[in-house]
Design a protein around this motif. Sequence first.
Motif, short mmCIF file in Angstrom:
data_model
loop_
_atom_site.label_atom_id
_atom_site.label_comp_id
_atom_site.label_asym_id
_atom_site.label_seq_id
_atom_site.Cartn_x
_atom_site.Cartn_y
_atom_site.Cartn_z
N UNK A 163 -1.19 4.08 1.51
CA UNK A 163 -0.64 4.64 2.75
C UNK A 163 -0.04 6.00 2.46
N UNK A 164 -0.39 6.99 3.29
CA UNK A 164 0.25 8.30 3.22
C UNK A 164 1.63 8.16 3.87
N UNK A 165 2.68 8.17 3.05
CA UNK A 165 4.03 7.92 3.56
C UNK A 165 4.45 8.92 4.62
N UNK A 166 3.98 10.16 4.51
CA UNK A 166 4.36 11.19 5.48
C UNK A 166 3.67 10.99 6.83
N UNK A 167 2.68 10.10 6.87
CA UNK A 167 1.93 9.90 8.11
C UNK A 167 2.54 8.82 9.00
N UNK A 168 3.55 8.12 8.52
CA UNK A 168 4.12 7.00 9.27
C UNK A 168 4.91 7.54 10.47
N UNK A 169 4.45 7.20 11.66
CA UNK A 169 5.04 7.74 12.89
C UNK A 169 5.37 6.61 13.85
N UNK A 170 6.63 6.45 14.26
CA UNK A 170 6.96 5.47 15.30
C UNK A 170 6.42 5.97 16.65
N UNK A 171 5.70 5.09 17.34
CA UNK A 171 5.15 5.43 18.65
C UNK A 171 5.97 4.76 19.75
N UNK A 172 6.20 3.47 19.60
CA UNK A 172 7.08 2.72 20.50
C UNK A 172 8.08 1.96 19.64
N UNK A 173 9.35 2.20 19.87
CA UNK A 173 10.42 1.62 19.05
C UNK A 173 10.25 2.08 17.60
N UNK A 174 10.71 1.26 16.64
CA UNK A 174 10.74 1.71 15.25
C UNK A 174 10.94 0.49 14.35
N UNK A 175 11.15 0.72 13.08
CA UNK A 175 11.57 -0.37 12.20
C UNK A 175 13.00 -0.74 12.59
N UNK A 176 13.38 -1.98 12.34
CA UNK A 176 14.73 -2.38 12.69
C UNK A 176 15.41 -3.05 11.52
N UNK B 91 0.78 -1.24 0.00
CA UNK B 91 0.00 0.00 0.00
C UNK B 91 0.81 1.29 0.00
N UNK B 92 2.13 1.21 0.16
CA UNK B 92 2.94 2.38 -0.11
C UNK B 92 3.11 2.51 -1.63
N UNK B 93 3.27 3.73 -2.16
CA UNK B 93 3.47 3.89 -3.60
C UNK B 93 4.60 2.99 -4.12
N UNK B 94 4.41 2.36 -5.25
CA UNK B 94 5.37 1.39 -5.76
C UNK B 94 6.75 1.98 -5.99
N UNK B 95 6.81 3.22 -6.44
CA UNK B 95 8.10 3.82 -6.77
C UNK B 95 8.82 4.38 -5.55
N UNK B 96 8.13 4.39 -4.42
CA UNK B 96 8.71 4.96 -3.21
C UNK B 96 9.60 3.95 -2.50
#
Length: 257
Positions: A234-247, A196-201
């Motif tokens: 998915x609005x890529x700018x809306x992705x917000x880590x709340x607890x921890x993050x991607x690893x 759901x993120x833009x394919x080219x992103x």
Amino acid sequence: FVTSDSVLYDSPLSTVGITQAKQIRQSIVSAYDTNNKGASTTTDNETQASLRAQYLDILRNAKAGNSLIVSSPLRRCIETVSLGLFDRMNDSKERIVLHSALQEMTRNIDGVSLSYEYERPPLSLSMRGLEDEFDVDWEQWFDERITADQKAGFKSPHRRGDDRMRSFVSWMFQQPQDTFIVSGHSLWNRFFFQAYLPRTLQHRGKVQKIANGGVIAVKLMEIKVQPGLTRYVIDADSIVPIVKDFERKKIKSKKRS
């Protein structure tokens, strides 16, 4: 003695997993209390800080938004969200919706549910061991707080994971709530970002998993392209880590002989 519990089929949280779930709870409560005292943390992105504060309010307080808690029907996800959001759910007495479309994308036996259609899985021995610490009867707690009307029987090996994912996304947009707290699995989550993120992103959510015990917020949009054709983005700018993050995936060093 005979028990319905299992450490293999539909495996519950390990001791490490329980610790991580408790850390979610501690992180939410601590940040929520800090926000309510008017304190703020230094950040270069005030928009993300504002969004994070809003999401923390929702995670701690059911009255802060029109939200719904949804979980994979596997026990480790139910246990994670129950421990992580214990304070919110203990106050609100709201229910967790078990949704089979969130079930882990695996054929391993730990991804096989122990319960039939419209049933919650049996309580694990590890959760029974937490009854004194949380001062609850977990059997009764789950009976009062789990809804299994979206729980199918045993997962079909023939149904594709992307079909299940799309059915879940479509189901969300049919519900009256506008915020969903989803307890799921790392591979499912990564495929969600890929789908759901833009394919080219290029985005780390497409290649990195959410850390165990992590909470990430996103905004998902429904776009009616034409009659009978709907897209979700998915609005890529809306992705917000709340607890921890991607690893990042840890690279094992090669042993030299």
